[in-house]
Design an enzyme around this catalytic site. Sequence first.
Site, PDB file in Angstrom:
ATOM      1  N   ALA A 137      15.244 -19.326  13.823  1.00 13.79           N
ATOM      2  CA  ALA A 137      13.844 -19.268  14.257  1.00 13.79           C
ATOM      3  C   ALA A 137      13.662 -18.188  15.320  1.00 13.79           C
ATOM      4  CB  ALA A 137      13.439 -20.630  14.814  1.00 13.79           C
ATOM      5  N   SER A 171       0.846  -1.194   0.000  1.00 10.18           N
ATOM      6  CA  SER A 171       0.000   0.000   0.000  1.00 10.18           C
ATOM      7  C   SER A 171       0.878   1.240   0.000  1.00 10.18           C
ATOM      8  CB  SER A 171      -0.911  -0.017   1.234  1.00 10.18           C
ATOM      9  OG  SER A 171      -0.142  -0.035   2.405  1.00 10.18           O
ATOM     10  N   THR A 173      17.219  -6.445  13.059  1.00  7.53           N
ATOM     11  CA  THR A 173      17.128  -4.982  13.117  1.00  7.53           C
ATOM     12  C   THR A 173      18.305  -4.310  12.423  1.00  7.53           C
ATOM     13  OG1 THR A 173      18.287  -4.991  15.219  1.00  7.53           O
ATOM     14  CG2 THR A 173      15.887  -5.021  15.336  1.00  7.53           C
ATOM     15  N   HIS A 232       5.199   2.953  13.243  1.00  5.54           N
ATOM     16  CA  HIS A 232       4.339   4.058  13.670  1.00  5.54           C
ATOM     17  C   HIS A 232       5.222   5.180  14.206  1.00  5.54           C
ATOM     18  CE1 HIS A 232       0.583   1.995  13.128  1.00  5.54           C
ATOM     19  NE2 HIS A 232       1.056   0.946  13.776  1.00  5.54           N
TER      20      HIS A 232
HETATM   21  C1  LIG Z   1      20.001 -21.142  13.215  1.00  4.29           C
HETATM   22  C2  LIG Z   1      19.876 -22.632  12.907  1.00  4.29           C
HETATM   23  C3  LIG Z   1      19.791 -22.807  11.390  1.00  4.29           C
HETATM   24  C4  LIG Z   1      21.093 -23.393  13.435  1.00  4.29           C
HETATM   25  O1  LIG Z   1      22.327 -22.850  12.971  1.00  4.29           O
HETATM   26  P1  LIG Z   1      23.699 -23.498  13.468  1.00  4.29           P
HETATM   27  O2  LIG Z   1      24.835 -22.691  12.940  1.00  4.29           O
HETATM   28  O3  LIG Z   1      23.694 -24.966  13.117  1.00  4.29           O
HETATM   29  O4  LIG Z   1      23.634 -23.275  15.034  1.00  4.29           O
HETATM   30  P2  LIG Z   1      23.847 -24.316  16.216  1.00  4.29           P
HETATM   31  O5  LIG Z   1      22.724 -25.286  16.232  1.00  4.29           O
HETATM   32  O6  LIG Z   1      25.260 -24.822  16.140  1.00  4.29           O
HETATM   33  O7  LIG Z   1      23.699 -23.373  17.485  1.00  4.29           O
HETATM   34  C5  LIG Z   1      24.683 -22.416  17.849  1.00  4.29           C
HETATM   35  C6  LIG Z   1      24.167 -21.670  19.087  1.00  4.29           C
HETATM   36  O8  LIG Z   1      23.074 -20.830  18.688  1.00  4.29           O
HETATM   37  C7  LIG Z   1      21.895 -21.177  19.439  1.00  4.29           C
HETATM   38  N1  LIG Z   1      20.749 -21.079  18.526  1.00  4.29           N
HETATM   39  C8  LIG Z   1      20.488 -21.827  17.432  1.00  4.29           C
HETATM   40  N2  LIG Z   1      19.363 -21.412  16.838  1.00  4.29           N
HETATM   41  C9  LIG Z   1      18.897 -20.397  17.581  1.00  4.29           C
HETATM   42  C10 LIG Z   1      17.751 -19.572  17.474  1.00  4.29           C
HETATM   43  N3  LIG Z   1      16.893 -19.691  16.480  1.00  4.29           N
HETATM   44  N4  LIG Z   1      17.585 -18.610  18.410  1.00  4.29           N
HETATM   45  C11 LIG Z   1      18.458 -18.471  19.420  1.00  4.29           C
HETATM   46  N5  LIG Z   1      19.572 -19.216  19.580  1.00  4.29           N
HETATM   47  C12 LIG Z   1      19.770 -20.179  18.662  1.00  4.29           C
HETATM   48  C13 LIG Z   1      22.138 -22.608  19.899  1.00  4.29           C
HETATM   49  O9  LIG Z   1      21.384 -22.890  21.049  1.00  4.29           O
HETATM   50  C14 LIG Z   1      23.604 -22.576  20.156  1.00  4.29           C
HETATM   51  O10 LIG Z   1      23.843 -21.909  21.379  1.00  4.29           O
HETATM   52  P3  LIG Z   1      25.089 -22.322  22.361  1.00  4.29           P
HETATM   53  O11 LIG Z   1      26.328 -22.036  21.539  1.00  4.29           O
HETATM   54  O12 LIG Z   1      24.913 -21.420  23.524  1.00  4.29           O
HETATM   55  O13 LIG Z   1      24.925 -23.767  22.614  1.00  4.29           O
HETATM   56  C15 LIG Z   1      18.627 -23.276  13.586  1.00  4.29           C
HETATM   57  O14 LIG Z   1      18.806 -23.276  14.997  1.00  4.29           O
HETATM   58  C16 LIG Z   1      17.323 -22.566  13.265  1.00  4.29           C
HETATM   59  O15 LIG Z   1      16.915 -21.602  13.910  1.00  4.29           O
HETATM   60  N6  LIG Z   1      16.639 -23.069  12.190  1.00  4.29           N
HETATM   61  C17 LIG Z   1      15.361 -22.590  11.742  1.00  4.29           C
HETATM   62  C18 LIG Z   1      14.340 -23.760  11.779  1.00  4.29           C
HETATM   63  C19 LIG Z   1      13.125 -23.481  10.942  1.00  4.29           C
HETATM   64  O16 LIG Z   1      12.694 -22.359  10.803  1.00  4.29           O
HETATM   65  N7  LIG Z   1      12.570 -24.509  10.340  1.00  4.29           N
HETATM   66  C20 LIG Z   1      11.438 -24.358   9.422  1.00  4.29           C
HETATM   67  C21 LIG Z   1      11.914 -24.551   8.027  1.00  4.29           C
HETATM   68  S1  LIG Z   1      10.644 -24.251   6.829  1.00  4.29           S
END
Ligand SMILES: CC(C)(COP(=O)(O)OP(=O)(O)OC[C@H]1O[C@@H](n2cnc3c(N)ncnc32)[C@H](O)[C@@H]1OP(=O)(O)O)[C@@H](O)C(=O)NCCC(=O)NCCS
Length: 194
Positions: free
Chosen positions: A168, A77, A173, A121
Amino acid sequence: MIMLTKIVRLIKSLPYIIGTKNYNVRVSVYARLIIKGKILVKSYLSISDFSFVEIRKDSFFIVDGFTTRPNTKINISNGGILTIGVNTYLESFSTILCKGKITIGNNVAIAQNVVIVDYNHSIGRKSGCYFRKIDEIGEIFIGNNVWIGTGAKILMNVTIGDGAIIGANSVVTKDVPQGKIYVGIPAKEINEIK
Ligand SMILES: CC(C)(COP(=O)(O)OP(=O)(O)OC[C@H]1O[C@@H](n2cnc3c(N)ncnc32)[C@H](O)[C@@H]1OP(=O)(O)O)[C@@H](O)C(=O)NCCC(=O)NCCS
Protein backbone atom coordinates in the site's frame (compact mmCIF):
# COMPACT_ATOMS: atom_id res chain seq x y z
CA MET A 1 -39.50 1.86 -1.03
CA ILE A 2 -37.86 2.37 -4.42
CA MET A 3 -36.06 -0.50 -6.02
CA LEU A 4 -33.18 0.63 -8.18
CA THR A 5 -32.31 -1.78 -10.92
CA LYS A 6 -28.82 -1.64 -12.25
CA ILE A 7 -29.03 -0.97 -15.94
CA VAL A 8 -26.18 -2.02 -18.10
CA ARG A 9 -25.71 -1.33 -21.75
CA LEU A 10 -24.61 -4.16 -23.94
CA ILE A 11 -22.64 -2.85 -26.83
CA LYS A 12 -21.99 -4.98 -29.88
CA SER A 13 -22.01 -2.68 -32.82
CA LEU A 14 -19.91 0.40 -32.17
CA PRO A 15 -17.83 0.93 -35.32
CA TYR A 16 -14.56 1.29 -33.46
CA ILE A 17 -14.83 -1.89 -31.40
CA ILE A 18 -13.07 -4.81 -33.03
CA GLY A 19 -14.35 -7.85 -31.19
CA THR A 20 -13.24 -11.40 -31.57
CA LYS A 21 -15.98 -14.08 -31.58
CA ASN A 22 -18.37 -13.89 -28.59
CA TYR A 23 -16.87 -10.75 -27.14
CA ASN A 24 -18.93 -8.78 -24.68
CA VAL A 25 -18.68 -5.11 -23.73
CA ARG A 26 -20.77 -3.92 -20.78
CA VAL A 27 -20.83 -0.25 -19.89
CA SER A 28 -22.92 0.99 -16.98
CA VAL A 29 -25.31 3.77 -17.92
CA TYR A 30 -23.50 5.83 -15.30
CA ALA A 31 -20.13 5.31 -17.00
CA ARG A 32 -18.55 6.76 -20.13
CA LEU A 33 -16.68 4.90 -22.84
CA ILE A 34 -15.33 7.30 -25.43
CA ILE A 35 -13.61 5.73 -28.41
CA LYS A 36 -11.81 7.97 -30.87
CA GLY A 37 -9.02 5.48 -31.42
CA LYS A 38 -9.54 1.72 -31.51
CA ILE A 39 -10.41 -1.00 -29.06
CA LEU A 40 -9.99 -4.75 -29.44
CA VAL A 41 -11.98 -6.85 -26.99
CA LYS A 42 -11.00 -10.53 -27.00
CA SER A 43 -13.49 -11.83 -24.42
CA TYR A 44 -15.05 -9.18 -22.18
CA LEU A 45 -14.81 -5.60 -20.97
CA SER A 46 -16.98 -4.45 -18.08
CA ILE A 47 -17.01 -0.77 -17.10
CA SER A 48 -18.78 -0.01 -13.81
CA ASP A 49 -20.69 3.03 -12.60
CA PHE A 50 -19.06 6.47 -12.80
CA SER A 51 -15.97 5.18 -14.56
CA PHE A 52 -14.52 7.13 -17.45
CA VAL A 53 -12.63 5.31 -20.18
CA GLU A 54 -11.32 7.37 -23.07
CA ILE A 55 -9.35 6.08 -26.05
CA ARG A 56 -8.22 9.10 -27.97
CA LYS A 57 -7.31 9.41 -31.64
CA ASP A 58 -4.66 6.97 -32.92
CA SER A 59 -4.58 5.20 -29.56
CA PHE A 60 -5.34 1.56 -28.95
CA PHE A 61 -6.89 -0.44 -26.10
CA ILE A 62 -6.41 -4.21 -26.38
CA VAL A 63 -8.30 -6.08 -23.70
CA ASP A 64 -8.84 -9.76 -23.10
CA GLY A 65 -11.03 -9.93 -19.96
CA PHE A 66 -11.09 -6.82 -17.78
CA THR A 67 -13.41 -5.31 -15.17
CA THR A 68 -13.35 -1.83 -13.68
CA ARG A 69 -15.04 -1.17 -10.35
CA PRO A 70 -16.98 2.12 -9.96
CA ASN A 71 -15.16 5.47 -10.22
CA THR A 72 -12.10 4.50 -12.20
CA LYS A 73 -10.39 6.42 -14.98
CA ILE A 74 -8.50 5.21 -18.02
CA ASN A 75 -7.09 7.62 -20.56
CA ILE A 76 -5.13 6.42 -23.60
CA SER A 77 -3.83 9.20 -25.82
CA ASN A 78 -0.95 10.31 -28.03
CA GLY A 79 -0.97 6.99 -29.91
CA GLY A 80 -0.59 5.05 -26.67
CA ILE A 81 -1.24 1.31 -26.48
CA LEU A 82 -2.78 -0.19 -23.35
CA THR A 83 -2.94 -3.99 -23.29
CA ILE A 84 -4.71 -5.87 -20.48
CA GLY A 85 -4.93 -9.64 -20.06
CA VAL A 86 -7.75 -11.79 -18.77
CA ASN A 87 -9.37 -11.77 -15.31
CA THR A 88 -7.78 -8.46 -14.34
CA TYR A 89 -9.52 -5.93 -12.06
CA LEU A 90 -9.15 -2.20 -11.52
CA GLU A 91 -10.65 -1.19 -8.18
CA SER A 92 -12.42 2.09 -7.39
CA PHE A 93 -10.68 5.45 -7.71
CA SER A 94 -7.75 3.99 -9.61
CA THR A 95 -6.35 5.59 -12.74
CA ILE A 96 -4.38 4.42 -15.76
CA LEU A 97 -2.84 7.13 -17.95
CA CYS A 98 -1.18 5.83 -21.10
CA LYS A 99 0.64 7.83 -23.77
CA GLY A 100 3.30 5.24 -24.55
CA LYS A 101 2.85 1.56 -23.86
CA ILE A 102 1.38 -0.13 -20.80
CA THR A 103 0.98 -3.89 -20.66
CA ILE A 104 -0.84 -5.54 -17.76
CA GLY A 105 -1.04 -9.35 -17.56
CA ASN A 106 -3.63 -11.91 -16.45
CA ASN A 107 -5.19 -12.17 -12.95
CA VAL A 108 -3.81 -8.81 -11.87
CA ALA A 109 -5.50 -7.21 -8.84
CA ILE A 110 -5.15 -3.45 -8.87
CA ALA A 111 -6.50 -2.08 -5.57
CA GLN A 112 -8.17 1.27 -4.84
CA ASN A 113 -6.52 4.65 -5.52
CA VAL A 114 -3.68 3.23 -7.60
CA VAL A 115 -2.16 5.37 -10.35
CA ILE A 116 -0.28 3.87 -13.30
CA VAL A 117 1.24 6.56 -15.52
CA ASP A 118 3.81 6.13 -18.29
CA TYR A 119 4.91 9.73 -18.88
CA ASN A 120 6.59 12.76 -17.29
CA HIS A 121 6.50 16.47 -17.92
CA SER A 122 9.72 18.12 -19.14
CA ILE A 123 12.31 18.54 -16.46
CA GLY A 124 15.50 20.57 -16.28
CA ARG A 125 14.19 23.87 -17.62
CA LYS A 126 13.79 26.28 -14.71
CA SER A 127 11.65 28.70 -16.67
CA GLY A 128 9.51 25.96 -18.16
CA CYS A 129 5.85 25.63 -17.50
CA TYR A 130 5.53 22.02 -16.48
CA PHE A 131 1.97 21.33 -17.47
CA ARG A 132 2.51 22.42 -21.08
CA LYS A 133 4.81 19.77 -22.37
CA ILE A 134 5.04 16.03 -21.93
CA ASP A 135 8.36 14.93 -23.38
CA GLU A 136 9.25 11.79 -21.57
CA ILE A 137 7.04 8.94 -22.59
CA GLY A 138 7.89 5.41 -21.59
CA GLU A 139 6.62 1.92 -21.00
CA ILE A 140 5.27 -0.08 -18.10
CA PHE A 141 5.05 -3.85 -18.00
CA ILE A 142 3.10 -5.65 -15.26
CA GLY A 143 3.22 -9.46 -15.38
CA ASN A 144 0.63 -12.09 -14.44
CA ASN A 145 -0.83 -12.66 -10.93
CA VAL A 146 0.48 -9.34 -9.59
CA TRP A 147 -1.22 -7.59 -6.65
CA ILE A 148 -0.85 -3.81 -6.50
CA GLY A 149 -1.84 -2.49 -3.06
CA THR A 150 -4.07 0.46 -2.41
CA GLY A 151 -2.64 3.90 -3.13
CA ALA A 152 0.44 2.62 -4.97
CA LYS A 153 1.90 4.61 -7.86
CA ILE A 154 3.59 2.89 -10.78
CA LEU A 155 5.83 5.23 -12.75
CA MET A 156 7.25 4.98 -16.27
CA ASN A 157 9.86 2.49 -17.46
CA VAL A 158 9.33 -0.20 -14.87
CA THR A 159 8.64 -3.90 -15.13
CA ILE A 160 6.82 -5.74 -12.35
CA GLY A 161 7.47 -9.46 -12.59
CA ASP A 162 4.91 -12.28 -12.33
CA GLY A 163 3.46 -12.87 -8.87
CA ALA A 164 4.99 -9.75 -7.30
CA ILE A 165 3.17 -7.71 -4.62
CA ILE A 166 3.39 -3.93 -4.31
CA GLY A 167 2.51 -2.71 -0.80
CA ALA A 168 0.00 0.00 0.00
CA ASN A 169 1.11 3.56 -0.85
CA SER A 170 4.35 2.48 -2.50
CA VAL A 171 5.93 4.38 -5.38
CA VAL A 172 7.51 2.02 -7.89
CA THR A 173 10.37 3.66 -9.76
CA LYS A 174 12.52 0.63 -10.57
CA ASP A 175 11.91 -2.92 -11.77
CA VAL A 176 10.37 -5.39 -9.34
CA PRO A 177 11.54 -8.98 -9.91
CA GLN A 178 8.97 -11.77 -10.05
CA GLY A 179 7.67 -13.14 -6.75
CA LYS A 180 9.03 -10.27 -4.61
CA ILE A 181 7.18 -7.99 -2.20
CA TYR A 182 8.15 -4.34 -2.58
CA VAL A 183 6.99 -1.48 -0.33
CA GLY A 184 7.76 2.16 0.39
CA ILE A 185 8.90 5.27 -1.44
CA PRO A 186 10.82 4.43 -3.51
CA ALA A 187 9.63 0.83 -3.35
CA LYS A 188 12.21 -1.64 -2.05
CA GLU A 189 12.15 -5.39 -1.40
CA ILE A 190 10.94 -6.49 2.03
CA ASN A 191 10.05 -10.08 1.35
CA GLU A 192 9.42 -12.71 -1.27
CA ILE A 193 6.59 -15.09 -1.94
CA LYS A 194 7.58 -18.45 -0.50
C1 LIG B 1 3.04 -5.51 1.71
C2 LIG B 1 1.97 -6.29 2.47
C3 LIG B 1 1.27 -7.23 1.48
C4 LIG B 1 2.60 -7.11 3.59
O1 LIG B 1 3.65 -7.95 3.13
P1 LIG B 1 4.45 -8.84 4.19
O2 LIG B 1 5.57 -9.54 3.49
O3 LIG B 1 3.47 -9.72 4.92
O4 LIG B 1 5.08 -7.75 5.15
P2 LIG B 1 5.04 -7.65 6.74
O5 LIG B 1 3.66 -7.35 7.18
O6 LIG B 1 5.75 -8.85 7.30
O7 LIG B 1 5.93 -6.36 6.98
C5 LIG B 1 7.34 -6.35 6.79
C6 LIG B 1 7.83 -4.92 7.08
O8 LIG B 1 7.38 -4.07 6.02
C7 LIG B 1 6.58 -3.00 6.56
N1 LIG B 1 5.48 -2.76 5.61
C8 LIG B 1 4.47 -3.59 5.28
N2 LIG B 1 3.68 -3.02 4.36
C9 LIG B 1 4.20 -1.81 4.12
C10 LIG B 1 3.80 -0.75 3.27
N3 LIG B 1 2.76 -0.84 2.47
N4 LIG B 1 4.57 0.36 3.26
C11 LIG B 1 5.65 0.47 4.06
N5 LIG B 1 6.08 -0.50 4.89
C12 LIG B 1 5.34 -1.63 4.92
C13 LIG B 1 6.08 -3.53 7.89
O9 LIG B 1 5.77 -2.47 8.76
C14 LIG B 1 7.26 -4.32 8.34
O10 LIG B 1 8.26 -3.43 8.81
P3 LIG B 1 9.27 -3.84 10.04
O11 LIG B 1 10.06 -5.02 9.50
O12 LIG B 1 10.08 -2.61 10.23
O13 LIG B 1 8.39 -4.24 11.16
C15 LIG B 1 0.92 -5.36 3.14
O14 LIG B 1 1.54 -4.62 4.18
C16 LIG B 1 0.27 -4.38 2.18
O15 LIG B 1 0.76 -3.28 1.91
N6 LIG B 1 -0.91 -4.81 1.61
C17 LIG B 1 -1.72 -4.02 0.72
C18 LIG B 1 -3.14 -3.87 1.34
C19 LIG B 1 -4.15 -3.45 0.31
O16 LIG B 1 -3.86 -2.74 -0.62
N7 LIG B 1 -5.37 -3.92 0.46
C20 LIG B 1 -6.43 -3.67 -0.51
C21 LIG B 1 -6.69 -4.91 -1.29
S1 LIG B 1 -7.86 -4.67 -2.60
